[in-house]
Design a protein around this motif. Structure first.
Motif, PDB file in Angstrom:
ATOM      1  N   TYR A  25       0.826  -1.201   0.000  1.00  0.00           N
ATOM      2  CA  TYR A  25       0.000   0.000   0.000  1.00  0.00           C
ATOM      3  C   TYR A  25       0.868   1.262   0.000  1.00  0.00           C
ATOM      4  O   TYR A  25       0.614   2.214  -0.757  1.00  0.00           O
ATOM      5  CB  TYR A  25      -0.923  -0.021   1.206  1.00  0.00           C
ATOM      6  N   ALA A  26       1.920   1.265   0.837  1.00  0.00           N
ATOM      7  CA  ALA A  26       2.820   2.417   0.876  1.00  0.00           C
ATOM      8  C   ALA A  26       3.538   2.587  -0.456  1.00  0.00           C
ATOM      9  O   ALA A  26       3.666   3.711  -0.964  1.00  0.00           O
ATOM     10  CB  ALA A  26       3.828   2.245   2.013  1.00  0.00           C
ATOM     11  N   ALA A  27       4.001   1.474  -1.042  1.00  0.00           N
ATOM     12  CA  ALA A  27       4.679   1.556  -2.335  1.00  0.00           C
ATOM     13  C   ALA A  27       3.737   2.053  -3.425  1.00  0.00           C
ATOM     14  O   ALA A  27       4.134   2.818  -4.313  1.00  0.00           O
ATOM     15  CB  ALA A  27       5.250   0.183  -2.703  1.00  0.00           C
ATOM     16  N   SER A  28       2.464   1.635  -3.352  1.00  0.00           N
ATOM     17  CA  SER A  28       1.478   2.087  -4.333  1.00  0.00           C
ATOM     18  C   SER A  28       1.267   3.598  -4.248  1.00  0.00           C
ATOM     19  O   SER A  28       1.279   4.299  -5.269  1.00  0.00           O
ATOM     20  CB  SER A  28       0.154   1.352  -4.101  1.00  0.00           C
ATOM     21  N   LEU A  29       1.078   4.091  -3.032  1.00  0.00           N
ATOM     22  CA  LEU A  29       0.850   5.528  -2.862  1.00  0.00           C
ATOM     23  C   LEU A  29       2.063   6.340  -3.303  1.00  0.00           C
ATOM     24  O   LEU A  29       1.934   7.321  -4.044  1.00  0.00           O
ATOM     25  CB  LEU A  29       0.510   5.836  -1.405  1.00  0.00           C
ATOM     26  N   LEU A  30       3.254   5.930  -2.858  1.00  0.00           N
ATOM     27  CA  LEU A  30       4.455   6.700  -3.172  1.00  0.00           C
ATOM     28  C   LEU A  30       4.796   6.616  -4.659  1.00  0.00           C
ATOM     29  O   LEU A  30       5.132   7.625  -5.283  1.00  0.00           O
ATOM     30  CB  LEU A  30       5.624   6.187  -2.328  1.00  0.00           C
ATOM     31  N   GLY A  31       4.720   5.414  -5.231  1.00  0.00           N
ATOM     32  CA  GLY A  31       5.068   5.244  -6.638  1.00  0.00           C
ATOM     33  C   GLY A  31       4.138   5.999  -7.567  1.00  0.00           C
ATOM     34  O   GLY A  31       4.583   6.699  -8.487  1.00  0.00           O
ATOM     35  N   ASN A  32       2.835   5.872  -7.326  1.00  0.00           N
ATOM     36  CA  ASN A  32       1.880   6.560  -8.194  1.00  0.00           C
ATOM     37  C   ASN A  32       1.908   8.067  -7.979  1.00  0.00           C
ATOM     38  O   ASN A  32       1.739   8.833  -8.941  1.00  0.00           O
ATOM     39  CB  ASN A  32       0.469   6.013  -7.944  1.00  0.00           C
ATOM     40  N   LEU A  33       2.133   8.503  -6.729  1.00  0.00           N
ATOM     41  CA  LEU A  33       2.259   9.937  -6.480  1.00  0.00           C
ATOM     42  C   LEU A  33       3.472  10.507  -7.199  1.00  0.00           C
ATOM     43  O   LEU A  33       3.417  11.616  -7.740  1.00  0.00           O
ATOM     44  CB  LEU A  33       2.354  10.191  -4.978  1.00  0.00           C
ATOM     45  N   LEU A  34       4.560   9.742  -7.230  1.00  0.00           N
ATOM     46  CA  LEU A  34       5.763  10.192  -7.933  1.00  0.00           C
ATOM     47  C   LEU A  34       5.491  10.371  -9.419  1.00  0.00           C
ATOM     48  O   LEU A  34       5.944  11.346 -10.031  1.00  0.00           O
ATOM     49  CB  LEU A  34       6.893   9.181  -7.714  1.00  0.00           C
ATOM     50  N   ILE A  35       4.735   9.459 -10.016  1.00  0.00           N
ATOM     51  CA  ILE A  35       4.402   9.585 -11.439  1.00  0.00           C
ATOM     52  C   ILE A  35       3.535  10.824 -11.677  1.00  0.00           C
ATOM     53  O   ILE A  35       3.765  11.585 -12.622  1.00  0.00           O
ATOM     54  CB  ILE A  35       3.692   8.317 -11.937  1.00  0.00           C
ATOM     55  N   VAL A  36       2.525  11.034 -10.824  1.00  0.00           N
ATOM     56  CA  VAL A  36       1.647  12.190 -10.981  1.00  0.00           C
ATOM     57  C   VAL A  36       2.450  13.490 -10.891  1.00  0.00           C
ATOM     58  O   VAL A  36       2.302  14.401 -11.728  1.00  0.00           O
ATOM     59  CB  VAL A  36       0.530  12.171  -9.921  1.00  0.00           C
ATOM     60  N   VAL A  37       3.322  13.606  -9.886  1.00  0.00           N
ATOM     61  CA  VAL A  37       4.114  14.822  -9.698  1.00  0.00           C
ATOM     62  C   VAL A  37       5.081  15.016 -10.866  1.00  0.00           C
ATOM     63  O   VAL A  37       5.246  16.140 -11.374  1.00  0.00           O
ATOM     64  CB  VAL A  37       4.880  14.760  -8.360  1.00  0.00           C
ATOM     65  N   THR A  38       5.712  13.932 -11.311  1.00  0.00           N
ATOM     66  CA  THR A  38       6.668  14.020 -12.412  1.00  0.00           C
ATOM     67  C   THR A  38       5.998  14.530 -13.684  1.00  0.00           C
ATOM     68  O   THR A  38       6.528  15.416 -14.369  1.00  0.00           O
ATOM     69  CB  THR A  38       7.304  12.644 -12.674  1.00  0.00           C
ATOM     70  N   VAL A  39       4.838  13.982 -14.012  1.00  0.00           N
ATOM     71  CA  VAL A  39       4.120  14.414 -15.220  1.00  0.00           C
ATOM     72  C   VAL A  39       3.631  15.851 -15.063  1.00  0.00           C
ATOM     73  O   VAL A  39       3.691  16.647 -16.014  1.00  0.00           O
ATOM     74  CB  VAL A  39       2.949  13.456 -15.516  1.00  0.00           C
ATOM     75  N   TRP A  40       3.162  16.190 -13.867  1.00  0.00           N
ATOM     76  CA  TRP A  40       2.588  17.520 -13.656  1.00  0.00           C
ATOM     77  C   TRP A  40       3.629  18.631 -13.769  1.00  0.00           C
ATOM     78  O   TRP A  40       3.334  19.707 -14.318  1.00  0.00           O
ATOM     79  CB  TRP A  40       1.916  17.568 -12.287  1.00  0.00           C
ATOM     80  N   VAL A  41       4.854  18.406 -13.271  1.00  0.00           N
ATOM     81  CA  VAL A  41       5.866  19.476 -13.252  1.00  0.00           C
ATOM     82  C   VAL A  41       6.707  19.503 -14.518  1.00  0.00           C
ATOM     83  O   VAL A  41       7.459  20.460 -14.734  1.00  0.00           O
ATOM     84  CB  VAL A  41       6.801  19.329 -12.022  1.00  0.00           C
ATOM     85  N   ASP A  42       6.605  18.454 -15.357  1.00  0.00           N
ATOM     86  CA  ASP A  42       7.394  18.429 -16.590  1.00  0.00           C
ATOM     87  C   ASP A  42       6.496  18.833 -17.766  1.00  0.00           C
ATOM     88  O   ASP A  42       5.606  18.083 -18.155  1.00  0.00           O
ATOM     89  CB  ASP A  42       7.965  17.021 -16.827  1.00  0.00           C
ATOM     90  N   PRO A  43       6.706  20.010 -18.358  1.00  0.00           N
ATOM     91  CA  PRO A  43       5.820  20.485 -19.432  1.00  0.00           C
ATOM     92  C   PRO A  43       5.769  19.548 -20.633  1.00  0.00           C
ATOM     93  O   PRO A  43       4.720  19.385 -21.258  1.00  0.00           O
ATOM     94  CB  PRO A  43       6.425  21.845 -19.818  1.00  0.00           C
ATOM     95  N   ARG A  44       6.898  18.911 -20.962  1.00  0.00           N
ATOM     96  CA  ARG A  44       6.914  18.024 -22.129  1.00  0.00           C
ATOM     97  C   ARG A  44       6.039  16.803 -21.912  1.00  0.00           C
ATOM     98  O   ARG A  44       5.350  16.347 -22.830  1.00  0.00           O
ATOM     99  CB  ARG A  44       8.360  17.604 -22.430  1.00  0.00           C
TER     100      ARG A  44
END
Length: 301
Positions: A25-44
């Motif tokens: 559960y912790a890995a799911s939250l952290l991993g998916n949150l990392l993807i969301v943040v990465t896509v959100w802050v990278d304009p490309r």
């Protein structure tokens, strides 16, 4: 209220399961949150429909993993596994709402790859941002309609005991079996709803990727073909992990089986963990964006 029989009555095994589920559960939250943040802050990445859909898939996975895991963790620690009628219906609703939305979104992601690879000249026009938003809203609306249909059929059933659910969370097959009436017609309607949605989406996905593979057949030697093949293979891994257990559980009249619990673990606990791993380890652009994000956090200037 209902009593959840869970996965095991052995205390040592319950504690072991608690550690495993908590880690997943912790890995799911952290991993998916990392993807969301990465896509959100990278304009490309944010401007690319594929990564825009991937970020939304990660949001769904975080929510879907939170439907059953927190209650399961509490039950494994307390040795008591009861849930109120309202809580049970809420679990059932959000499980099918998020699960249905994810199935439609995966189908949309396959369509996005199909247009990008098979019709690259019209891709930019076909997948414009406002159209992507409309397609995404359609996925959420489809999941809501699917879940509302399931819930309406279940709440109309009378329940008068026994109240033991043979699972670690509330789902349609186990709840329907507790009804104090002949629920065969309801079971058939449920199978027609959940089972056929899973099967049809799965077949559409396989067809889309089949066409893509045929299109890529002559491009395996160049970089573009290899990159597209890697992306599609990652999508196929995710699709198989989600759709195969769902088709197994829902595309037949309801019956008790230990395999049902194993399949349930896959699409409620394990799949939300594997999605970010599959998409990051096999995707060079996401890994490079994460490196830029990490560098920006350490060296903001």
């Amino acid at each position: 209220q209902f009593t959840l029989l869970g996965l095991s009555h052995s205390r040592p095994l319950q504690l072991l399961l608690f550690g495993l589920v908590l880690a997943c559960y912790a890995a799911s939250l952290l991993g998916n949150l990392l993807i969301v943040v990465t896509v959100w802050v990278d304009p490309r990445l944010l401007q690319s429909p594929m990564y825009f859909f991937l970020a939304n898939l990660s949001l769904i996975d975080m929510a879907l993993g939170s439907v059953a895991a927190p209650k399961m963790l509490g039950d494994l620690l307390s040795e008591g596994s009861t849930i109120s009628y309202g809580g049970c219906m809420a679990q059932l609703f959000f499980l099918h709402f998020l699960g249905g939305s994810e199935m439609f979104l995966l189908t949309l992601m396959a369509y996005d790859r199909y247009v990008a690879i098979c019709h690259p000249l019209i891709y930019a026009e076909t997948m414009r941002r406002h159209r992507c938003l409309g397609l995404l809203a359609t996925c959420w609306a489809g999941g809501l309609l699917h879940s509302a249909t399931q819930l309406v059929l279940v709440v109309r059933l009378p329940f008068c005991g026994p109240s033991k659910l043979d699972n670690f969370y509330c789902d349609v097959p186990q709840v329907v079996k507790l009804a104090c009436t002949d629920a065969y017609v309801v079971e058939i309607l449920m199978v027609s709803n959940s089972g056929l949605i899973s099967l049809v989406c799965f077949l559409v996905l396989l067809g889309s990727y089949g066409v893509i593979l045929v299109t890529l057949r002559g491009r395996f030697g160049d970089g573009g073909g290899g990159k597209a093949l890697s992306t599609c293979s990652a999508h196929l891994m995710v699709v198989s992990l989600i759709f195969v257990p769902c088709v197994f559980v829902y595309l037949r009249p309801f019956s008790s089986s230990r395999m049902d619990k194993i399949a349930s673990i896959f699409y409620t606990i394990i799949t939300p963990v594997l999605n970010p791993i599959i998409y990051t380890l096999r995707n060079r652009e996401v890994k490079e964006a994460m490196k830029r994000l990490r560098h920006g956090l350490w060296f903001p200037c």
